[in-house]
Design a protein around this motif. Structure first.
Motif, PDB file in Angstrom:
ATOM      1  N   SER A 145       0.831  -1.207   0.000  1.00  0.00           N
ATOM      2  CA  SER A 145       0.000   0.000   0.000  1.00  0.00           C
ATOM      3  C   SER A 145       0.860   1.250   0.000  1.00  0.00           C
ATOM      4  O   SER A 145       1.992   1.240   0.456  1.00  0.00           O
ATOM      5  CB  SER A 145      -0.905   0.009   1.232  1.00  0.00           C
ATOM      6  N   ARG A 162       0.550   5.303   1.220  1.00  0.00           N
ATOM      7  CA  ARG A 162      -0.268   6.220   1.996  1.00  0.00           C
ATOM      8  C   ARG A 162       0.442   7.562   2.137  1.00  0.00           C
ATOM      9  O   ARG A 162       1.583   7.604   2.554  1.00  0.00           O
ATOM     10  CB  ARG A 162      -0.564   5.631   3.365  1.00  0.00           C
ATOM     11  N   VAL A 167      -0.039  10.955   4.174  1.00  0.00           N
ATOM     12  CA  VAL A 167      -0.797  11.491   5.301  1.00  0.00           C
ATOM     13  C   VAL A 167      -0.132  12.778   5.759  1.00  0.00           C
ATOM     14  O   VAL A 167       1.080  12.814   5.968  1.00  0.00           O
ATOM     15  CB  VAL A 167      -0.832  10.484   6.472  1.00  0.00           C
ATOM     16  N   ILE A 172      -1.421   2.799  11.793  1.00  0.00           N
ATOM     17  CA  ILE A 172      -1.346   2.008  10.570  1.00  0.00           C
ATOM     18  C   ILE A 172      -1.112   0.575  10.992  1.00  0.00           C
ATOM     19  O   ILE A 172      -0.032   0.230  11.479  1.00  0.00           O
ATOM     20  CB  ILE A 172      -0.220   2.507   9.649  1.00  0.00           C
ATOM     21  N   ASP A 231      -3.567  -0.794  -1.363  1.00  0.00           N
ATOM     22  CA  ASP A 231      -4.385   0.414  -1.387  1.00  0.00           C
ATOM     23  C   ASP A 231      -3.526   1.659  -1.609  1.00  0.00           C
ATOM     24  O   ASP A 231      -2.348   1.684  -1.266  1.00  0.00           O
ATOM     25  CB  ASP A 231      -5.120   0.590  -0.058  1.00  0.00           C
ATOM     26  N   VAL A 232      -4.139   2.702  -2.146  1.00  0.00           N
ATOM     27  CA  VAL A 232      -3.519   4.014  -2.275  1.00  0.00           C
ATOM     28  C   VAL A 232      -4.432   4.990  -1.544  1.00  0.00           C
ATOM     29  O   VAL A 232      -5.594   5.139  -1.903  1.00  0.00           O
ATOM     30  CB  VAL A 232      -3.351   4.447  -3.744  1.00  0.00           C
ATOM     31  N   ASN A 233      -3.915   5.631  -0.477  1.00  0.00           N
ATOM     32  CA  ASN A 233      -4.703   6.545   0.323  1.00  0.00           C
ATOM     33  C   ASN A 233      -4.002   7.889   0.412  1.00  0.00           C
ATOM     34  O   ASN A 233      -2.816   7.951   0.703  1.00  0.00           O
ATOM     35  CB  ASN A 233      -4.897   6.011   1.745  1.00  0.00           C
ATOM     36  N   VAL A 241      -4.528  11.328   2.557  1.00  0.00           N
ATOM     37  CA  VAL A 241      -5.268  11.873   3.688  1.00  0.00           C
ATOM     38  C   VAL A 241      -4.683  13.232   4.027  1.00  0.00           C
ATOM     39  O   VAL A 241      -3.465  13.378   4.148  1.00  0.00           O
ATOM     40  CB  VAL A 241      -5.172  10.940   4.918  1.00  0.00           C
ATOM     41  N   PHE A 257      -5.577   2.800   9.550  1.00  0.00           N
ATOM     42  CA  PHE A 257      -5.538   1.935   8.370  1.00  0.00           C
ATOM     43  C   PHE A 257      -5.304   0.503   8.850  1.00  0.00           C
ATOM     44  O   PHE A 257      -4.326   0.245   9.525  1.00  0.00           O
ATOM     45  CB  PHE A 257      -4.411   2.305   7.416  1.00  0.00           C
TER      46      PHE A 257
END
Length: 140
Positions: free
Chosen positions: A74, A76, A78, A87, A122-124, A126, A135
């Motif tokens: 993933s 992320r 943030v 996480i 996943d690609v997040n 925030v 997460f």
């Protein structure tokens, strides 16, 4: 309006402006054209100064980018979180996908982007969360 159409219209408008300015200066004669060029150069220089100062001030926000990244797990991004970030433990990284994924949208100019990223998870993105971000947290 599509991005390529907008870009095309900007280039056409710039070209028409340059040709119009050249015709105007040619019609004014060499001495008057020199005076006009000095005045126009002053305004172009001031506009460049204003753009460089505002770009420098705006650029201090600490943008985040994962453009073109390749990850087996993933990704992320943030920032600006007022609270805890948890996480949870993910699995072992998987293989990196071959084909680029569809771009992950972000607000224009918000300093976060993940365009052309290849991720096995996943690609997040925030930003600006007042509470906690979790997460993959393990439920008790």
């Amino acid at each position: 309006m599509g991005s390529s159409r907008w870009r095309w219209l900007v280039w056409v408008g710039a070209g028409i402006s340059v040709v119009g300015l050249a015709v105007f200066l040619w019609g004014e004669g060499l001495d008057r054209a020199n005076q006009w060029a000095g005045v126009l150069g002053l305004f172009v220089g001031l506009a460049g100064l204003v753009l460089s100062v505002t770009g420098g001030v705006r650029g201090r926000g600490g943008g985040q980018s994962a453009d073109g990244a390749a990850a087996g797990g993933s990704v992320r991004l943030v920032r600006n979180v007022k609270g805890d970030v948890v996480i949870g433990g993910g699995g072992a990284p998987g293989p990196v996908p071959e084909a680029p994924a569809a771009p992950v949208p972000g607000a224009a100019g918000d300093g976060q982007s993940a365009r052309g990223i290849r991720a096995g998870g996943d690609v997040n993105l925030v930003d600006g969360v007042e509470g906690s971000v979790r997460f993959g947290e393990q439920q008790p």
